[in-house]
Design a protein around this motif. Structure first.
Motif, PDB file in Angstrom:
ATOM      1  N   LEU A 139      32.880  37.775  44.485  1.00 34.94           N
ATOM      2  CA  LEU A 139      33.464  38.971  45.111  1.00 34.94           C
ATOM      3  C   LEU A 139      33.087  40.239  44.333  1.00 34.94           C
ATOM      4  O   LEU A 139      33.937  40.854  43.671  1.00 34.94           O
ATOM      5  CB  LEU A 139      34.990  38.840  45.220  1.00 34.94           C
ATOM      6  N   PRO A 140      31.806  40.659  44.411  1.00 35.11           N
ATOM      7  CA  PRO A 140      31.426  41.908  43.729  1.00 35.11           C
ATOM      8  C   PRO A 140      32.261  43.094  44.200  1.00 35.11           C
ATOM      9  O   PRO A 140      32.512  44.025  43.440  1.00 35.11           O
ATOM     10  CB  PRO A 140      29.947  42.091  44.113  1.00 35.11           C
ATOM     11  N   SER A 141      32.709  43.038  45.469  1.00 33.23           N
ATOM     12  CA  SER A 141      33.533  44.144  45.984  1.00 33.23           C
ATOM     13  C   SER A 141      34.825  44.258  45.177  1.00 33.23           C
ATOM     14  O   SER A 141      35.333  45.364  44.965  1.00 33.23           O
ATOM     15  CB  SER A 141      33.837  43.932  47.470  1.00 33.23           C
ATOM     16  N   THR A 142      35.359  43.130  44.720  1.00 34.77           N
ATOM     17  CA  THR A 142      36.612  43.183  43.949  1.00 34.77           C
ATOM     18  C   THR A 142      36.372  43.795  42.570  1.00 34.77           C
ATOM     19  O   THR A 142      37.253  44.457  42.013  1.00 34.77           O
ATOM     20  CB  THR A 142      37.236  41.776  43.824  1.00 34.77           C
ATOM     21  N   LEU A 143      35.168  43.573  42.030  1.00 37.44           N
ATOM     22  CA  LEU A 143      34.870  44.229  40.752  1.00 37.44           C
ATOM     23  C   LEU A 143      34.954  45.752  40.920  1.00 37.44           C
ATOM     24  O   LEU A 143      35.580  46.452  40.131  1.00 37.44           O
ATOM     25  CB  LEU A 143      33.489  43.811  40.240  1.00 37.44           C
ATOM     26  N   LEU A 144      34.352  46.239  42.009  1.00 32.51           N
ATOM     27  CA  LEU A 144      34.373  47.695  42.236  1.00 32.51           C
ATOM     28  C   LEU A 144      35.792  48.189  42.498  1.00 32.51           C
ATOM     29  O   LEU A 144      36.184  49.267  42.055  1.00 32.51           O
ATOM     30  CB  LEU A 144      33.456  48.053  43.413  1.00 32.51           C
ATOM     31  N   MET A 145      36.585  47.389  43.233  1.00 41.30           N
ATOM     32  CA  MET A 145      37.946  47.800  43.603  1.00 41.30           C
ATOM     33  C   MET A 145      38.892  47.852  42.400  1.00 41.30           C
ATOM     34  O   MET A 145      39.875  48.603  42.411  1.00 41.30           O
ATOM     35  CB  MET A 145      38.525  46.818  44.632  1.00 41.30           C
ATOM     36  N   THR A 146      38.625  47.040  41.375  1.00 44.53           N
ATOM     37  CA  THR A 146      39.528  47.014  40.218  1.00 44.53           C
ATOM     38  C   THR A 146      39.066  47.972  39.116  1.00 44.53           C
ATOM     39  O   THR A 146      39.852  48.731  38.571  1.00 44.53           O
ATOM     40  CB  THR A 146      39.658  45.581  39.651  1.00 44.53           C
ATOM     41  N   VAL A 147      37.766  47.939  38.833  1.00 41.78           N
ATOM     42  CA  VAL A 147      37.246  48.747  37.717  1.00 41.78           C
ATOM     43  C   VAL A 147      37.263  50.243  38.044  1.00 41.78           C
ATOM     44  O   VAL A 147      37.615  51.070  37.202  1.00 41.78           O
ATOM     45  CB  VAL A 147      35.807  48.275  37.350  1.00 41.78           C
ATOM     46  N   THR A 148      36.905  50.597  39.287  1.00 38.58           N
ATOM     47  CA  THR A 148      36.735  52.019  39.618  1.00 38.58           C
ATOM     48  C   THR A 148      38.029  52.830  39.439  1.00 38.58           C
ATOM     49  O   THR A 148      38.013  53.867  38.760  1.00 38.58           O
ATOM     50  CB  THR A 148      36.159  52.170  41.045  1.00 38.58           C
ATOM     51  N   ASN A 357      42.072  50.613  48.433  1.00 40.87           N
ATOM     52  CA  ASN A 357      41.825  49.380  47.685  1.00 40.87           C
ATOM     53  C   ASN A 357      42.054  48.131  48.508  1.00 40.87           C
ATOM     54  O   ASN A 357      42.958  48.083  49.330  1.00 40.87           O
ATOM     55  CB  ASN A 357      42.721  49.354  46.449  1.00 40.87           C
ATOM     56  N   HIS A 358      41.243  47.089  48.265  1.00 40.42           N
ATOM     57  CA  HIS A 358      41.468  45.820  48.965  1.00 40.42           C
ATOM     58  C   HIS A 358      42.293  44.839  48.142  1.00 40.42           C
ATOM     59  O   HIS A 358      42.563  43.735  48.608  1.00 40.42           O
ATOM     60  CB  HIS A 358      40.153  45.195  49.452  1.00 40.42           C
ATOM     61  N   VAL A 359      42.688  45.231  46.948  1.00 37.08           N
ATOM     62  CA  VAL A 359      43.604  44.375  46.161  1.00 37.08           C
ATOM     63  C   VAL A 359      45.010  44.724  46.626  1.00 37.08           C
ATOM     64  O   VAL A 359      45.492  45.840  46.403  1.00 37.08           O
ATOM     65  CB  VAL A 359      43.444  44.611  44.650  1.00 37.08           C
ATOM     66  N   LEU A 360      45.645  43.758  47.306  1.00 36.97           N
ATOM     67  CA  LEU A 360      46.871  44.065  48.048  1.00 36.97           C
ATOM     68  C   LEU A 360      47.956  43.023  47.787  1.00 36.97           C
ATOM     69  O   LEU A 360      47.643  41.852  47.504  1.00 36.97           O
ATOM     70  CB  LEU A 360      46.549  44.095  49.551  1.00 36.97           C
ATOM     71  N   PRO A 361      49.229  43.450  47.919  1.00 42.04           N
ATOM     72  CA  PRO A 361      50.331  42.533  47.618  1.00 42.04           C
ATOM     73  C   PRO A 361      50.497  41.422  48.659  1.00 42.04           C
ATOM     74  O   PRO A 361      50.406  41.686  49.864  1.00 42.04           O
ATOM     75  CB  PRO A 361      51.559  43.452  47.635  1.00 42.04           C
TER      76      PRO A 361
END
Ligand SMILES: NC(=O)c1ccc[n+]([C@@H]2O[C@H](COP(=O)([O-])OP(=O)(O)OC[C@H]3O[C@@H](n4cnc5c(N)ncnc54)[C@H](O)[C@@H]3O)[C@@H](O)[C@H]2O)c1
Ligand SMILES: N[C@H](CO)Cc1c[nH]c[nH+]1
Ligand SMILES: [Zn+2]
Length: 419
Positions: A139-148, A357-361
């Motif tokens: 999930l490279p997209s998750t790397l961008l969503m968390t680090v950015t 963000n796509h990191v969601l509860p």
């Protein structure tokens, strides 16, 4: 997908199902808790040795293989990435960055009385650990969503952990300028970031999504290390009366393909839409093994007696992703991680490029908060400043309250400065 009517003969069964869904988050954590506690304890005690034992067992880490992914590896990964994917990552990163900048809390001051200034200052966390899943899919997209957003907040030390990182994930890390990236995952990575090992220094807060093991581990370590939220197996609710069956089905299948534990639900009062979506989901998921599995196990379509009941049920479930028919629906939405409006807003756009963000509860934590944001990476610290005049003006009120509470020392600490 199971069709469940919330009225008539199946009313009681529907009510029981809703209760089960409400308790799902806690029940899922409980299922894996014993094994997760053992892993956490082993890494706490054994440090790198414990970490390597589980990384070898679950993710094939080779003996003696470096835990740290070097900048050189990330650079090679980026150079080996197709230009279209590089371009997509750059667009995604740009939009995530712009959204995080807009969300960043501001510093401000007000004057509640003459000679009194109150306000807030915003300071970044010192160190964070970003978990990037890597079990079933990279999930490279998750790397961008968390680090950015962590970078927008100004966090000094940003650690990334991901099991058996794929080239795409390392390429995203290069793009984002990550310097501390460890090839470990699961509960053992969460333990390493929370407690520290010889190689991985502990962090102040762990963020990011993951499967049941990762989510249970984050919840357990949260008593001694900050966490963002449970962001576990994906959930989708579509609440629709007038939507297009093929589009709705596509979103349900898309989110269901994340994990056999994923939860996909349609809520509608329209019997016709329910039947159309059920048929479309069957067709569209036929060749998607994981989606088929999660849809068969957890997927359901609630047919409600009224539109109002559909809305009430949606808020009760507080889903991670919610799709509604039109902007007017936002009026009744109270609980959700992220909302997608209308037929042309596939949830996958939010997963990748929209910017939010796509990191969601998950697990109904949408009742309490929205998705990961720059706010998770800062502290909002309040400030208060008085002149002698200001203290003389409102000090007597503080003295009155202190005396009412019997706290004479408090009262005196104000009085002594007013003389
Ligand atoms: N809510 C969100 O914001 C969000 C966002 C993206 C992804 N997700 C979810 O993230 C998850 C990704 O899961 P994944 O499995 O692909 O990757 P993952 O990295 O979360 O999990 C893989 C790790 O699980 C551990 N593991 C696997 N089997 C185990 C076992 N039997 N015992 C102990 N540990 C075990 C291993 O250590 C492995 O490294 C999915 O559930 C997906 O839906 C959620
Ligand atoms: N839908 C996921 C959140 O549940 C995020 C994601 C990443 N890649 C694709 N989708
Ligand atoms: Zn997704």
């Amino acid at each position: 997908m199971k069709l469940v009517r919330t009225f008539g003969r199946s009313k009681a069964a529907a009510a029981a199902l809703v209760e089960t869904l409400e308790q799902r988050g806690a029940a899922n954590t409980a299922k894996v808790e014993p094994v997760v506690r053992r892993i956490l304890a082993d890494v706490r005690k054994g440090g790198d040795t414990g970490l390597r034992k589980y990384a070898a067992k679950f993710d094939g880490l080779a003996k003696g293989q470096a835990l740290l992914v070097s900048r050189e590896e990330m650079h090679v990964a980026w150079d080996d990435t197709a230009p279209e994917l590089q371009a997509a990552m750059m667009v995604a990163r740009g939009n995530i960055l712009a959204f995080a900048e807009a969300q960043k809390p501001k510093e401000w001051t007000i004057a509640p009385a003459e000679g009194v200034k109150t306000g807030q200052i915003v300071r970044p966390l010192g160190s964070v650990g970003c978990y990037v899943p890597g079990g079933r899919y990279p999930l490279p997209s998750t790397l961008l969503m968390t680090v950015t957003p962590a970078q927008v907040a100004g966090v000094e030390r940003i650690v990334v952990c991901s099991p058996k990182p794929a080239r795409e994930t390392m390429a995203a890390a290069w793009l984002a300028g990550v310097t501390e990236f460890y090839r470990v995952g699961g509960a053992q990575a969460i333990a390493a970031m929370a407690f520290g090992t010889e190689t991985i220094g502990r962090v102040d807060k762990i963020v990011g999504p993951g499967n049941l093991f990762v989510t249970a581990a984050k919840t357990i370590v949260s008593t001694e290390c900050g966490i963002d939220m449970p962001a576990g197996p994906t959930e989708i609710v579509v609440t629709s009366e007038t939507g297009d069956a093929a589009g709705i089905a596509a979103d349900l299948v898309a989110q269901a393909e994340h994990d056999p534990e994923a939860l996909a639900i349609l809520i509608t009062s329209s019997e016709a839409l329910a039947k159309d979506v059920a048929a479309a989901v069957k067709l569209q998921s036929a060749k998607n093994a994981i989606a088929k599995q999660s849809l068969a196990a957890q997927g359901c379509i609630f047919v409600t007696e009224s539109v109002a009941e559909a809305r009430e049920l949606t808020n009760r479930l507080a889903p991670e992703h919610l799709t509604v028919d039109a902007a007017a629906d936002l009026k009744w939405v109270r609980n959700a991680g992220s909302v997608f409006v209308g037929a042309y807003a596939p949830q996958s756009m939010g997963d990748y490029v929209s910017g939010p963000n796509h990191v969601l509860p998950t697990g109904r934590v949408g009742r309490l908060r929205g998705g990961l944001s720059v706010m998770d990476f800062v502290k909002v610290i309040t400030v208060q400043e008085y002149t002698r005049k200001g203290l003389r003006k409102i000090g007597p009120h503080a003295i009155a309250l202190a005396e009412a509470e019997g706290l004479v020392g408090h009262a005196e600490s104000v009085r002594v400065r007013m003389r």
